[in-house]
Design a protein around this motif. Structure first.
Motif, short mmCIF file in Angstrom:
data_model
loop_
_atom_site.label_atom_id
_atom_site.label_comp_id
_atom_site.label_asym_id
_atom_site.label_seq_id
_atom_site.Cartn_x
_atom_site.Cartn_y
_atom_site.Cartn_z
N SER A 167 0.81 -1.03 0.09
CA SER A 167 0.10 -0.13 0.22
C SER A 167 0.74 1.30 -0.54
N ALA A 168 1.69 1.44 0.58
CA ALA A 168 2.86 2.20 0.49
C ALA A 168 2.94 2.72 -0.81
N ARG A 169 3.68 1.54 -1.79
CA ARG A 169 3.66 2.10 -2.90
C ARG A 169 2.68 2.80 -4.01
N VAL A 170 1.79 2.17 -3.88
CA VAL A 170 0.34 2.51 -3.90
C VAL A 170 0.57 3.67 -4.06
N VAL A 171 0.22 4.14 -2.65
CA VAL A 171 0.48 5.94 -2.20
C VAL A 171 1.62 6.46 -2.51
N GLU A 172 2.40 6.12 -2.56
CA GLU A 172 3.44 7.14 -3.61
C GLU A 172 3.21 7.14 -5.11
N LEU A 173 2.92 6.19 -6.08
CA LEU A 173 2.96 6.62 -6.77
C LEU A 173 1.55 7.12 -7.21
N VAL A 174 0.73 7.28 -6.46
CA VAL A 174 -0.57 8.10 -6.27
C VAL A 174 -0.38 9.56 -6.21
N ASN A 175 0.78 9.84 -4.78
CA ASN A 175 1.15 11.13 -4.49
C ASN A 175 2.14 11.44 -6.44
N VAL A 176 2.85 11.16 -7.03
CA VAL A 176 2.91 11.11 -8.18
C VAL A 176 2.45 11.45 -9.29
N HIS A 177 1.84 10.81 -8.89
CA HIS A 177 0.42 11.24 -9.77
C HIS A 177 -0.21 13.10 -10.53
N GLU A 178 -0.53 12.90 -9.36
CA GLU A 178 -1.13 14.21 -8.19
C GLU A 178 0.17 15.04 -8.72
N LYS A 179 1.43 14.81 -8.25
CA LYS A 179 2.17 15.58 -8.67
C LYS A 179 2.03 16.37 -10.70
N LEU A 180 2.56 15.03 -10.61
CA LEU A 180 2.41 15.56 -12.28
C LEU A 180 1.51 15.60 -13.20
N ARG A 181 0.00 15.23 -12.23
CA ARG A 181 -1.25 16.18 -13.01
C ARG A 181 -0.86 17.75 -12.46
N GLU A 182 -0.69 17.94 -11.40
CA GLU A 182 -0.55 19.49 -11.22
C GLU A 182 0.41 20.27 -11.85
N GLN A 183 1.28 19.70 -12.75
CA GLN A 183 2.27 20.00 -13.18
C GLN A 183 1.98 20.45 -15.22
N VAL A 184 0.77 19.77 -15.15
CA VAL A 184 0.49 19.60 -16.84
C VAL A 184 -0.12 20.43 -16.65
N ALA A 185 -1.23 20.90 -15.61
CA ALA A 185 -2.04 21.80 -15.86
C ALA A 185 -1.63 22.71 -15.18
N GLU A 186 -0.14 23.36 -14.94
CA GLU A 186 -0.09 24.70 -14.66
C GLU A 186 1.00 24.43 -15.97
N SER A 187 1.38 23.64 -16.90
CA SER A 187 2.28 24.24 -18.18
C SER A 187 0.44 24.17 -19.42
N LEU A 188 -0.23 23.93 -18.43
CA LEU A 188 -1.60 24.21 -19.84
C LEU A 188 -1.85 25.67 -19.90
N ARG A 189 -1.94 25.84 -18.75
CA ARG A 189 -2.43 27.23 -18.03
C ARG A 189 -1.50 28.52 -19.14
#
Length: 71
Positions: free
Chosen positions: A38-60
């Motif tokens: 579950s720790a690995r899953v949480v880590e991947l979800v966190n990475v996913h959210e960080k990437l989503r935020e970076q992409v959203a900023e790039s799109l802005r």
């Protein structure tokens, strides 16, 4: 940046986001494989959210550039 390059970049970003989302759903599906922590899953979800935020900023930023070019 030309309109073709912007469209190409957006297409690549959207494809990457789709792959990330598919991987996330695969992890959330709980396929029952041993060793999936579950720790690995949480880590991947966190990475996913960080990437989503970076992409959203790039799109802005792209949107701001396009707006500036239209003026």
């Amino acid at each position: 940046m030309s309109a073709d390059r912007i469209a190409s970049a957006l297409t690549r970003i959207e494809a990457a986001m789709a792959r990330i989302e598919a991987a996330r759903e695969g992890l959330a599906g709980g396929d029952g494989k041993a060793g999936t922590s579950s720790a690995r899953v949480v880590e991947l979800v966190n990475v996913h959210e960080k990437l989503r935020e970076q992409v959203a900023e790039s799109l802005r930023e792209l949107d701001d550039l396009l707006t500036a070019l239209e003026e």
